[in-house]
Design a protein around this motif. Structure first.
Motif, PDB file in Angstrom:
ATOM      1  N   VAL A   1       9.267 167.766  23.082  1.00 57.74           N
ATOM      2  CA  VAL A   1      10.121 168.913  22.766  1.00 57.74           C
ATOM      3  C   VAL A   1      10.624 168.706  21.354  1.00 57.74           C
ATOM      4  O   VAL A   1      11.021 167.601  20.971  1.00 57.74           O
ATOM      5  N   GLY A   2      10.564 169.757  20.538  1.00 56.11           N
ATOM      6  CA  GLY A   2      10.885 169.607  19.130  1.00 56.11           C
ATOM      7  C   GLY A   2      12.239 170.187  18.741  1.00 56.11           C
ATOM      8  O   GLY A   2      12.774 171.064  19.430  1.00 56.11           O
ATOM      9  N   SER A   3      12.771 169.690  17.637  1.00 52.98           N
ATOM     10  CA  SER A   3      14.002 170.213  17.036  1.00 52.98           C
ATOM     11  C   SER A   3      15.143 170.327  18.040  1.00 52.98           C
ATOM     12  O   SER A   3      15.673 171.419  18.287  1.00 52.98           O
ATOM     13  N   VAL A   4      15.520 169.207  18.615  1.00 52.14           N
ATOM     14  CA  VAL A   4      16.650 169.193  19.544  1.00 52.14           C
ATOM     15  C   VAL A   4      17.946 169.135  18.722  1.00 52.14           C
ATOM     16  O   VAL A   4      18.146 168.193  17.958  1.00 52.14           O
ATOM     17  N   PRO A   5      18.847 170.118  18.866  1.00 45.12           N
ATOM     18  CA  PRO A   5      20.057 170.150  18.026  1.00 45.12           C
ATOM     19  C   PRO A   5      21.176 169.267  18.576  1.00 45.12           C
ATOM     20  O   PRO A   5      22.239 169.756  18.975  1.00 45.12           O
ATOM     21  N   TYR A   6      20.951 167.949  18.584  1.00 43.97           N
ATOM     22  CA  TYR A   6      21.963 167.028  19.099  1.00 43.97           C
ATOM     23  C   TYR A   6      23.276 167.190  18.334  1.00 43.97           C
ATOM     24  O   TYR A   6      23.295 167.286  17.116  1.00 43.97           O
ATOM     25  N   GLY A   7      24.356 167.208  19.088  1.00 44.86           N
ATOM     26  CA  GLY A   7      25.670 167.351  18.488  1.00 44.86           C
ATOM     27  C   GLY A   7      26.173 168.788  18.427  1.00 44.86           C
ATOM     28  O   GLY A   7      27.347 169.023  18.142  1.00 44.86           O
ATOM     29  N   TRP A   8      25.304 169.759  18.720  1.00 45.51           N
ATOM     30  CA  TRP A   8      25.706 171.162  18.645  1.00 45.51           C
ATOM     31  C   TRP A   8      26.575 171.526  19.846  1.00 45.51           C
ATOM     32  O   TRP A   8      26.311 171.133  20.976  1.00 45.51           O
ATOM     33  N   ILE A   9      27.623 172.301  19.603  1.00 46.21           N
ATOM     34  CA  ILE A   9      28.516 172.789  20.657  1.00 46.21           C
ATOM     35  C   ILE A   9      28.748 174.277  20.436  1.00 46.21           C
ATOM     36  O   ILE A   9      29.055 174.694  19.313  1.00 46.21           O
ATOM     37  N   ALA A  10      28.596 175.070  21.477  1.00 49.40           N
ATOM     38  CA  ALA A  10      28.887 176.506  21.395  1.00 49.40           C
ATOM     39  C   ALA A  10      30.398 176.691  21.454  1.00 49.40           C
ATOM     40  O   ALA A  10      31.027 176.386  22.466  1.00 49.40           O
ATOM     41  N   ARG A  11      30.982 177.187  20.371  1.00 50.10           N
ATOM     42  CA  ARG A  11      32.434 177.365  20.314  1.00 50.10           C
ATOM     43  C   ARG A  11      32.851 178.822  20.512  1.00 50.10           C
ATOM     44  O   ARG A  11      34.040 179.136  20.523  1.00 50.10           O
ATOM     45  N   SER A  12      31.878 179.689  20.688  1.00 49.12           N
ATOM     46  CA  SER A  12      32.171 181.089  20.966  1.00 49.12           C
ATOM     47  C   SER A  12      30.993 181.670  21.734  1.00 49.12           C
ATOM     48  O   SER A  12      29.925 181.057  21.819  1.00 49.12           O
ATOM     49  N   SER A  13      31.196 182.842  22.285  1.00 43.66           N
ATOM     50  CA  SER A  13      30.122 183.526  22.999  1.00 43.66           C
ATOM     51  C   SER A  13      30.429 185.013  23.028  1.00 43.66           C
ATOM     52  O   SER A  13      31.545 185.448  22.697  1.00 43.66           O
ATOM     53  N   GLN A  14      29.452 185.789  23.428  1.00 43.40           N
ATOM     54  CA  GLN A  14      29.640 187.228  23.552  1.00 43.40           C
ATOM     55  C   GLN A  14      30.276 187.547  24.911  1.00 43.40           C
ATOM     56  O   GLN A  14      30.150 186.778  25.866  1.00 43.40           O
TER      57      GLN A  14
END
Length: 354
Positions: free
Chosen positions: A246-259
């Motif tokens: 699996v490529g380009s895993v965004p480690y450390g990313w957190i969703a801080r908002s949503s629709q």
């Protein structure tokens, strides 16, 4: 309209279970009619095991391999530390099958479809449109058009996984422990799972694969030649063994908002470096929290902000450890610290728990 849960992995299934128990009759949509063996998440921490038992799923009864020791290996140096409480090595096929069955038994309706795009109120599938006032997005590391996570790393991480066949010699080496092999540019986790097979999951910088000519097998062979202890484990891998990527895993990313109406769960909510062994706990915690939020009337933006605060410390801590671990010097330092002061390893485990 009943809520829709998109993705029947640990996060989605947990949300569906909680929603169904409250009488919400959720629709649980997954792209696969047969449960596969997902690349990541083959180790369950004691927190994850406790959460699973709380919904009637026992990792031991599923054949999970009990794990009581963490082994850090950097070069020829090894340090071990006991886990605070026993964890388990368990394949995602076994776990996801049990969770999906539990969700259906509780009252969720399972549908098979592949999502082409997602927007508030609508999942555009290959077979039909699915409409709901609340959508729980739990597609794991796979993004869906309309809800793409940003990827900004200059040298992104990628995941590789292979499963070593059952062997008495390998079981004698790995029995009761999970190993973290630290490399320049990444790491590998190795643990026995149900059936006696060993799961080998690597998180590596994409540049390493490029240096190996884009060939995962050549990269594994190079790592085995450079890191003898890892090479000893790879001797149990027959030629031609399947390698999942699996490529380009965004480690450390957190969703801080949503629709509005769109609750993000699991890796769609927070992506923790997998060396922490807490990805599964974050996934299940997010599913449970999102279901409870919706049932209580909390909207999706407020839920996402609250869960981001909750996930912040463990994800940041795991990121700091990961950045140290993926250099030879940092890996040797971590191993020395763990060997000289095992309580530091236990403290790090505690700080990466959600």
């Amino acid at each position: 309209m009943p809520p829709i849960v998109l993705g029947a992995g640990p996060a989605g299934s947990m949300a569906a279970i909680m929603l169904a128990r409250a009488g919400a009759s959720p629709v649980l949509i997954d792209r696969d009619d047969q449960v596969g063996d997902a690349l990541c998440g083959g180790f369950l921490s004691w927190r994850s095991a406790e959460r699973l038992r709380g919904i009637g799923v026992d990792p031991a009864a599923l054949g999970g391999h009990p794990v009581g020791t963490l082994a850090l290996i950097a070069g020829t140096r090894e340090a071990t530390a006991p886990l605070p409480v026993e964890g388990f090595g368990l394949s995602r096929r076994a776990l996801d099958t049990a969770l999906r069955a539990r969700a259906v038994a509780e009252g969720a309706r399972l549908e098979i479809d592949r999502a082409r795009s997602v927007e508030p109120g609508l999942v555009e599938g290959e077979t039909r449109q699915w409409k709901a006032g609340a959508i729980f997005l739990a597609t794991g590391k796979s993004d869906v058009r309309g809800q793409i996570r940003p990827r900004t790393a200059a040298d992104p991480a990628l995941g590789l996984r292979l499963r070593l066949p059952a062997s008495e010699r390998l079981q004698a080496i790995l029995r009761g422990r999970i190993e973290l092999h630290l490399f320049e540019g990444g790491y590998a986790g190795i643990v026995l799972q149900d059936g006696g097979t060993a799961n080998v999951c690597l998180a590596l910088r994409k540049s390493l694969l490029a240096e190996a000519g884009g060939d995962p097998l050549a990269l594994l062979d190079w790592l085995a030649s450079q890191y003898p202890r890892f090479g000893e484990r790879m001797e149990f891998a027959p030629r031609g063994l399947a390698i999942d990527t699996v490529g380009s895993v965004p480690y450390g990313w957190i969703a801080r908002s949503s629709q509005e109406g769109l609750y993000r769960l699991g890796d769609q909510a927070a992506v923790t470096p997998s060396l922490a062994g807490e990805g599964m706990a974050i996934a299940m915690a997010s599913g449970e929290a999102a279901a409870r939020a919706w049932l209580s009337g909390m909207n999706a933006p407020r839920f996402q902000q609250a869960f981001a605060r909750r996930a912040g410390r463990p994800v940041r801590t795991a990121g700091i450890i990961w950045n140290l671990a993926e250099s030879d010097r940092g890996g040797r330092l971590l191993t020395r610290l763990a060997a000289g002061a095992p309580w530091l390893a236990r403290a790090a485990m505690a700080l990466t728990r959600i």
